[in-house]
Design a protein around this motif. Structure first.
Motif, short mmCIF file in Angstrom:
data_model
loop_
_atom_site.label_atom_id
_atom_site.label_comp_id
_atom_site.label_asym_id
_atom_site.label_seq_id
_atom_site.Cartn_x
_atom_site.Cartn_y
_atom_site.Cartn_z
N TYR A 28 0.96 -1.20 -0.03
CA TYR A 28 0.16 0.11 0.03
C TYR A 28 0.98 1.34 0.09
CZ TYR A 28 -3.00 3.85 1.71
OH TYR A 28 -3.66 4.94 1.91
N TYR A 29 0.61 2.19 -0.92
CA TYR A 29 1.32 3.46 -1.10
C TYR A 29 0.46 4.39 -0.81
CZ TYR A 29 5.70 1.35 -2.55
OH TYR A 29 6.83 0.58 -2.63
N ALA A 30 0.83 5.49 -0.40
CA ALA A 30 -0.15 7.04 -0.03
C ALA A 30 0.77 8.05 -0.42
CB ALA A 30 -0.80 7.13 1.02
N ILE A 31 0.96 8.75 -1.38
CA ILE A 31 1.37 9.87 -1.98
C ILE A 31 0.67 11.28 -1.61
CG2 ILE A 31 2.73 11.02 -3.86
CD1 ILE A 31 3.65 8.33 -2.98
N HIS A 32 1.45 12.35 -1.22
CA HIS A 32 0.84 13.40 -0.74
C HIS A 32 1.12 14.33 -1.95
CE1 HIS A 32 -0.02 17.27 1.42
NE2 HIS A 32 -0.50 16.33 2.21
#
Length: 247
Positions: free
Chosen positions: A104-108
């Protein structure tokens, strides 16, 4: 404990790890490992819709405490038969993995940075890895610094080759006195300053890496978490802070 190994150029998402020996010392690029975990041959990449930024612009430097919404973040998941369950809970970002070998990745998405220090406080079940990202670009790649539940850490250069298919090059894989197997409760920090990466664990700078050969000098920040073979697995972020580098 599960120990991940990586190939240079393998088409998988992994979070593997090994340890640092010298404080604030530039190290040569290590050789790739000889084994890899068995992820799906082709991972499925699912992007969330383009986020709508909050009415008040996000400042360049900030602390995300996960007490409102994820409007400035865009996330995606690769590997695994099922997507993780992601939710805000008690001012925390909680990620529940039901499938093994899931990333899982979350990019701002609010800003790009040329020099930045990104840090995060997290905890997790004793199977998996959690990390931070800098210089993220869909076209050029990104750097990520991960801490794993087997007591190892990794610094990786990732690149998209096609939709859902990424190539990872290990920059550093090692163990360190600051990590213990079975403990995934840490504060992690990554300084990305020109062609230098500075690695921090629990407020201590312990390694310096020259990444000139990879050519990234700007991009977005982000966070990531993954499950290993043992599931269910949980990763929890208390906060993420983005600051100017102090050195």
């Amino acid at each position: 404990m599960k120990k991940l190994f990586l190939f240079i150029g393998c088409l998988i998402f992994i979070t593997a790890c090994q340890s640092a020996t010298a404080t604030s010392q530039t190290e040569p690029t290590p050789q790739a490992a000889t084994q890899t975990p068995p992820p799906p041959a082709t991972a499925t990449l699912t992007f969330t819709p383009t986020p709508t930024l909050p009415p008040t612009p996000v400042p360049l430097f900030f602390t995300e405490e996960f007490n409102t919404d994820l409007g400035a973040w865009v996330s995606f998941q690769t590997g695994g038969a099922e997507p993780p369950n992601v939710k805000l809970e008690n001012d925390l970002l909680r990620i529940d993995f039901s499938s093994p070998n899931t990333w899982y990745y979350a990019i701002h998405n609010a800003h790009e940075y040329t020099n930045v220090f990104v840090s995060a406080k997290f905890s997790g079940t004793p199977s998996g890895s959690i990390g931070v990202i800098c210089d993220y670009s869909e076209s050029n790649g990104w750097y990520e610094f991960n801490l794993a539940s087997d007591g190892t850490y990794s610094v990786l250069f990732g690149q998209w080759l096609a939709e859902g298919i990424a190539q990872y090059t290990p920059i550093a894989i090692d163990t360190t006195e600051y990590l213990k197997a079975g403990n995934l409760d840490h504060e992690i920090g990554l300084t990305c300053q020109g062609n230098i990466l500075l690695l921090h664990i629990n407020g201590k700078l312990f390694r310096k890496l020259d990444v000139t050969r990879y050519g990234l000098t700007a991009g977005r920040i982000g966070i990531n978490a993954s499950s290993f073979d043992e599931t269910p697995a949980i990763a929890i972020f208390d906060w993420v802070t983005v600051n100017e580098p102090s050195q």
